[in-house]
Design a protein around this motif. Sequence first.
Motif, mmCIF file in Angstrom:
data_model
loop_
_atom_site.group_PDB
_atom_site.id
_atom_site.type_symbol
_atom_site.label_atom_id
_atom_site.label_comp_id
_atom_site.label_asym_id
_atom_site.label_seq_id
_atom_site.Cartn_x
_atom_site.Cartn_y
_atom_site.Cartn_z
ATOM 1 N N ARG A 132 71.472 10.553 5.097
ATOM 2 C CA ARG A 132 70.229 10.349 4.342
ATOM 3 C C ARG A 132 69.646 8.928 4.486
ATOM 4 N NH1 ARG A 132 69.170 14.629 1.189
ATOM 5 N NH2 ARG A 132 70.869 16.073 0.727
ATOM 6 N N PRO A 133 69.141 8.616 5.685
ATOM 7 C CA PRO A 133 68.477 7.313 5.879
ATOM 8 C C PRO A 133 67.116 7.290 5.211
ATOM 9 C CG PRO A 133 68.190 8.682 7.807
ATOM 10 C CD PRO A 133 69.101 9.447 6.888
ATOM 11 N N ASN A 134 66.542 6.105 5.131
ATOM 12 C CA ASN A 134 65.162 5.949 4.683
ATOM 13 C C ASN A 134 64.266 6.293 5.872
ATOM 14 O OD1 ASN A 134 62.673 5.187 3.749
ATOM 15 N ND2 ASN A 134 63.187 3.015 3.465
ATOM 16 N N MET A 135 63.738 7.512 5.885
ATOM 17 C CA MET A 135 62.998 8.006 7.043
ATOM 18 C C MET A 135 61.743 7.183 7.329
ATOM 19 S SD MET A 135 64.830 10.458 8.250
ATOM 20 C CE MET A 135 63.725 11.337 9.363
ATOM 21 N N LYS A 136 61.230 6.510 6.331
ATOM 22 C CA LYS A 136 60.027 5.696 6.511
ATOM 23 C C LYS A 136 60.263 4.576 7.523
ATOM 24 C CE LYS A 136 58.854 2.637 3.429
ATOM 25 N NZ LYS A 136 58.384 1.953 2.196
ATOM 26 N N ASN A 137 61.499 4.101 7.593
ATOM 27 C CA ASN A 137 61.812 2.981 8.472
ATOM 28 C C ASN A 137 62.536 3.409 9.755
ATOM 29 O OD1 ASN A 137 60.675 0.979 6.888
ATOM 30 N ND2 ASN A 137 62.545 0.643 5.707
ATOM 31 N N LEU A 138 62.651 4.694 9.996
ATOM 32 C CA LEU A 138 63.393 5.184 11.158
ATOM 33 C C LEU A 138 62.425 5.626 12.253
ATOM 34 C CD1 LEU A 138 66.409 5.666 11.881
ATOM 35 C CD2 LEU A 138 66.036 8.065 11.283
ATOM 36 N N ILE A 139 62.523 4.996 13.425
ATOM 37 C CA ILE A 139 61.726 5.382 14.594
ATOM 38 C C ILE A 139 62.683 5.495 15.782
ATOM 39 C CG2 ILE A 139 59.601 4.350 13.703
ATOM 40 C CD1 ILE A 139 60.083 1.948 15.480
ATOM 41 N N ALA A 140 62.159 5.867 16.944
ATOM 42 C CA ALA A 140 63.045 6.066 18.092
ATOM 43 C C ALA A 140 62.314 5.768 19.393
ATOM 44 C CB ALA A 140 63.578 7.494 18.108
ATOM 45 N N CYS A 141 63.080 5.332 20.386
ATOM 46 C CA CYS A 141 62.509 5.012 21.694
ATOM 47 C C CYS A 141 63.543 5.295 22.781
ATOM 48 C CB CYS A 141 62.093 3.543 21.740
ATOM 49 S SG CYS A 141 61.397 3.017 23.320
ATOM 50 N N HIS A 142 63.096 5.923 23.864
ATOM 51 C CA HIS A 142 63.965 6.140 25.009
ATOM 52 C C HIS A 142 64.319 4.812 25.686
ATOM 53 C CE1 HIS A 142 64.302 10.474 25.381
ATOM 54 N NE2 HIS A 142 63.008 10.600 25.110
ATOM 55 N N ASN A 143 65.290 4.855 26.594
ATOM 56 C CA ASN A 143 65.631 3.720 27.457
ATOM 57 C C ASN A 143 64.661 3.615 28.623
ATOM 58 O OD1 ASN A 143 67.934 2.845 26.123
ATOM 59 N ND2 ASN A 143 69.319 4.082 27.357
#
Length: 361
Positions: A132-143
Amino acid sequence: MRFGISIYPEVTKDIKREKEYLKLAIENGAYRLFINLLDAKDEISRDILEVIKYAKHLGFMTIADVNPEVLKKLNIKPNELYKLKNLGLSGIRLDNIYNGIIEREMTYNEDFKIELNMSARSEYLDFILMNRPNMKNLIACHNFYPRPYTGLSKEHFLKMSKKYKKFGIHTAAFVSIDGGFGPWPIKKNLPTLEEHRFKSLRSQIKELKATSLIDDVIISNCYATKKDFDIINEVLNEENMTFDLKLLTKINNYEKEILFNRVHNYRADVSEYQIRSTLFRNDFDKSVFKSKNNIDIACGHVTIDSCDYPHYSGELQIALKEMKNSGNVNVLAKIIDEDLCLLEYIKPMMNFEFKLERENI
């Protein structure tokens, strides 16, 4: 979709040049900045700190690439990311992983983005979400991948991108300009997808956009030019999937009108052999589409039926498979090789357009 750039002041040692590039980029629509801290020792260099400060002044969202070892060297604990925020960073990208629990804790640093390595194994995201992370601050990026033949396969890229998008996570991937430099000596471009390594910038971005899975596209190497930024903005502003064409024969004004001045729609009753656009069959006198060739039809050929197919005359098709030409079909153009991949993403009822191929883009 929006775009960003990358800079490497630890390589160039030219702060004036970096600042000029940042200013050019943000004036031309860039909004985010990737900066490499993987080579940081006990402290962040003055050059990098100055660039981060200037980028914040310009309004960039700056994400620094780090890993657990780097944060340990910098003496920054997972609950002390405010120290990086105070330097002007908007977030960090975790090139390597902790244990899922620490990543979850990191997302609760106020207004500071934690960008996950989107190319990592699938179970990594599952474990973070379970905590249960804070989804507001969670993003993602490929290499990105400097060495040839190490970039992601399309299958893995799509699998991971779909998974992150399923959970509403903001996504990003890298494209590269030809001949640019990155953080390491290898200069064989720095794409996310191996298939993109030697493709034009325009075609790389077109495919990422066509997947509908990537929110941000980031130029991984330096220095993009004003012309590069114009290409990016042109692609990002195209409302419909757009194929670049190479003409195979001389076309008349009516064929030109259908090819380049109309928005087409992929007919809903799907054929195995071709994408049909029937919207404009009755817009012109049938006699203007005289039979002009009987070239056998191959995948990517763009055709218009001649007046020898009276009911179909003026209908446009994109060939998906090889077909014998009855002589009633005029083969006018071919989708350029770099754009053939877009046929994987077009769906029934989608609109599409054509542009004439331009060299050196």
